[in-house]
Design an enzyme around this catalytic site. Structure first.
Site, short mmCIF file in Angstrom:
data_model
loop_
_atom_site.label_atom_id
_atom_site.label_comp_id
_atom_site.label_asym_id
_atom_site.label_seq_id
_atom_site.Cartn_x
_atom_site.Cartn_y
_atom_site.Cartn_z
N ILE B 156 54.44 35.48 119.86
CA ILE B 156 53.21 35.38 120.64
C ILE B 156 53.21 36.42 121.76
O ILE B 156 54.07 36.41 122.63
CB ILE B 156 53.02 33.96 121.20
CG1 ILE B 156 53.11 32.93 120.06
CG2 ILE B 156 51.69 33.85 121.95
CD1 ILE B 156 52.21 33.22 118.85
N GLU B 363 47.32 40.74 114.19
CA GLU B 363 45.93 40.27 114.03
C GLU B 363 45.48 40.37 112.56
O GLU B 363 44.33 40.66 112.26
CB GLU B 363 44.97 41.01 114.97
CG GLU B 363 45.29 40.67 116.42
CD GLU B 363 44.14 40.78 117.38
OE1 GLU B 363 42.97 40.80 116.92
OE2 GLU B 363 44.41 40.81 118.59
#
Ligand SMILES: Cc1cc2nc3c(=O)[nH]c(=O)nc-3n(C[C@H](O)[C@H](O)[C@H](O)COP(=O)(O)OP(=O)(O)OC[C@H]3O[C@@H](n4cnc5c(N)ncnc54)[C@H](O)[C@@H]3O)c2cc1C
Lengths: 261, 386
Positions: B156, B363
């Site tokens: 993350i 992404e």
């Protein structure tokens, strides 16, 4: 805390040229910037305002184009500006400049502090800060490198001296000049830039300020520049050649010859 | 090329460019070497009002859109995409709140994100849930007025540095794709901690960590939207943010191109600057053309998104896919043009080439982008027949 900052538009020192014939600085085509020392003054003013509330006004005396430096500091976060601009101000030395800035500053109500950069990089006199203090009849501290605390109508600061610093307490309102050790000036902000873009700067003239004409501009300036020149390079230079060993013994001989070793 | 930017957009670009030149370029090599999070630069960006470009004014932002944000990301990326991703990932963490939060949630979190006072992050990926979010194993169980979270998110961006996390967890695993929900979790909540910080090939100044939830209790009010829409929140968030990855790619490619042209003019071999050789010129010409094509696509898609159309997945995927492939190719070519010097850490293109690779992965990998585009083509064709 209501703070005023005196700022100056100066030629970008990174490419200053001197006209050999007249001995004066070539200003044509040289970009103008905010006097680098003034950026520290502006940063300190904004930081103090963020901490203590109030507002920051920037003043400059200069030609109409000097409005650009006012836009620059508004983009950094200055609230209000004042441009002192009149042909009659032209040719002012530090005395006449301090008088004129003083008149501008007197128009600001409830002023707690005036901050100036320690000097301007074009004149390098460091006289306008103290000159302004004299004109306003306010206490003055030069070369402030840190504001320790503000409160109870007083301010405690560290001021840079040759081999250290002094801690000084001064009553407000006061005038200070700041050195580059005090902070690192911020970048402009987007909101500031948008505000600066729309900013309309209405100049104040000598008449608006109620200035006494013999105190301003060239007539009001006791300092006359007689001659400007680049000092001739001093001393003799010599480059030692040969192997490192040869250079070292030549150097030792030379130093022994002039009796420094 | 003139893309007819508004006054405001020109100011955004100029400001981001100034920060990139003065604050990012001088430290990028050191940040990369030390794997150090660029806090100083984040503070500068906050003070410059750049964190809230796409956030409405009523929530403390600038009231612009995706395009405004892309302009800032592109300029920062010319200098360093490790820095620009730390900036952009805050937006990725904010979008779930912006898109699905209620007014109260928006008022609570968005002003902090818009001012840059707090960074945000987005937690979807897990060890067994990468391209396939369906593998999500983190759970959220409602217990009275609280949800209890358990599980581990991995890789993350801004993990540990951010204060506001948008996290996807399963509220009803038996419902599969319709069993996920999105939550806001704040740093400092008991039961919420950070696992190891990853050592990476590139974008080494950005922080990439695990988010670990061990019986982490959060108020029921932290649910975004309603239960069951978690994957929808994730997909729509990524649709919105992907042009930002495109903008990173355009900036990176432009930065590498500039280094290459400058170097090729200086470097002399066989008695002439290497830029005089047609082989080098042609490489530069291709790099410039591809970079401009990527920029045109990213700008067009970002502007399209800002017109608030219904279907954005295909366009959004294209903007990320094309530009990240361009950035990879252009940075490889930049190293080639600099020759042995290009391979040395002393020159910035070495880092640029290492950094570029991530753009084809995060992404959603570029394979997944092609899947999205392919699926849209099938759907469009089927729609026409009906
Ligand atoms: C530096 C970094 C930062 C990240 N930041 C975040 C973050 O902030 N938040 C977050 O939630 N996630 C983040 N991620 C996770 C990232 O989005 C995933 O790594 C990515 O989606 C791919 O998942 P994976 O790595 O598990 O690869 P996998 O899904 O295991 O894929 C491996 C390979 O298989 C291919 N593949 C998989 N499925 C298919 C298919 N159906 N068709 C064709 N090819 C396929 C892939 O394209 C890839 O080449 C980050 C990752 C990295 C490396």
């Amino acid at each position: 805390m209501n703070i005023a900052v005196c700022v100056k538009q100066v030629p970008d020192a990174s490419d200053v040229k001197i006209d050999k014939a007249t001995g004066t600085m070539v200003r044509d085509g040289v970009p103008s910037i905010l006097n680098p020392f003034d950026a520290y003054a502006v940063e300190e003013a904004i930081a103090l305002k963020e901490k203590h509330g109030g507002n920051v006004t920037a003043l400059t005396m200069g030609p109409p184009q000097a409005a650009e430096v006012l836009r620059h500091v508004v983009a950094m976060g200055v609230d209000d500006v004042m441009l002192l601009s009149d042909r009659a101000f032209a040719g002012a030395d530090t005395w006449a400049t301090s008088y004129t800035l003083g008149l501008g500053l007197k128009r600001l109500d409830n002023l707690d502090l005036v901050i100036c950069g320690k000097q301007a990089i074009d004149g390098d006199t460091a006289q306008v800060g103290p000159g302004v203090a004299v004109n306003l009849g306010l206490p003055f501290v030069a070369y402030v490198r840190k504001v320790i605390e503000v409160g109870g109508g007083k301010m405690k600061v560290e001021r840079l001296i040759e081999d250290g610093y002094e801690v000084v307490e001064v009553e407000l309102p006061a005038v200070i000049t700041v050195v580059k050790e005090i902070n690192s000036p911020r970048m402009p902000s987007l909101k500031g830039k948008m505000k600066a873009k729309k900013l309309e700067v209405a100049p104040l003239s000598a008449a608006d300020l109620g200035a006494i004409l013999e105190n301003i501009g060239l007539p009001g300036s006791p300092t006359k520049v007689v001659k400007v020149f680049s000092p001739p390079p001093k001393g003799k230079r010599e480059t030692l050649v040969g192997t490192p060993d040869e250079q070292v013994s030549a150097l030792v001989d030379r130093l022994a010859g002039i009796k420094v070793i | 090329m003139d893309y007819f930017l508004t006054d405001e957009q020109q100011e955004i670009r100029a400001l981001a460019r100034q920060i990139a030149e003065e604050k990012v370029k001088p430290v990028r090599a050191e940040l990369d070497e030390k794997e150090e999070f660029p806090w100083e630069i984040m503070k500068t960006l906050a003070q410059a009002d750049l964190f809230g470009l796409y956030i409405p004014e009523e929530y403390g932002g600038f009231g612009g859109g995706s395009f405004d944000n892309c302009l800032a990301i592109e300029e920062l990326s010319k200098a360093c995409i490790g820095v620009s991703v730390s900036f952009a990932a805050s937006g990725l963490g904010a979008y779930p709140i912006l898109l699905y939060g209620n007014d109260e949630q928006k008022k609570k979190y968005l002003p902090r994100i818009a001012s840059g006072q707090s960074l945000a992050a987005f937690g979807l990926t897990e060890a067994n849930a990468g391209s396939d979010a369906g593998g999500t194993a983190t759970t959220a169980v409602l217990d009275g007025n609280e949800y209890i979270l358990n599980g581990t998110k991995q890789w993350i961006t801004n993990g540990g540095e951010a204060e506001i996390y948008s996290v996807i967890a399963m509220t009803n695993p038996s419902r599969g794709g319709r069993g996920a929900s999105a939550f806001v979790v704040e740093k400092g909540t008991p039961g919420f901690s950070f696992g190891k910080k990853e050592k990476k090939m590139g974008i080494r100044s950005s922080a990439t960590t695990e988010l670990v939830f061990e019986n982490c209790r959060i108020p029921k009010e932290n649910l975004l939207g309603r239960e069951g829409v978690g994957f929808m929140v994730a997909m729509r968030t990524l649709d919105k943010s992907r042009p930002g990855i495109g903008a990173q790619a355009v900036g990176l490619a432009a930065g590498a191109l500039e280094e290459s042209v400058n170097y090729a003019r200086e470097r002399r071999q066989f008695g002439s600057p290497i830029i005089s050789f047609q082989a080098v010129q042609h490489m530069l010409a291709d790099m410039a053309t591809q970079t401009e094509a990527a920029r045109a696509l990213v700008y067009a898609v970002a502007r399209y998104l800002d017109s608030d159309p219904k279907e954005i997945s295909k366009a959004s995927a294209m903007s990320k896919l094309f530009s990240s492939d361009v950035a990879m190719k252009v940075t490889v070519d930049a190293v080639q043009i600099l020759g042995g010097y290009g391979y040395m850490r002393e020159y910035p293109v070495e880092k640029m080439m290492r950094d570029a690779k991530i753009l084809q992965i995060y992404e959603g990998t570029n394979q997944i982008q092609r899947n999205v585009i392919g699926a849209a083509l099938i759907k469009e064709a089927a729609g026409k027949k009906a």
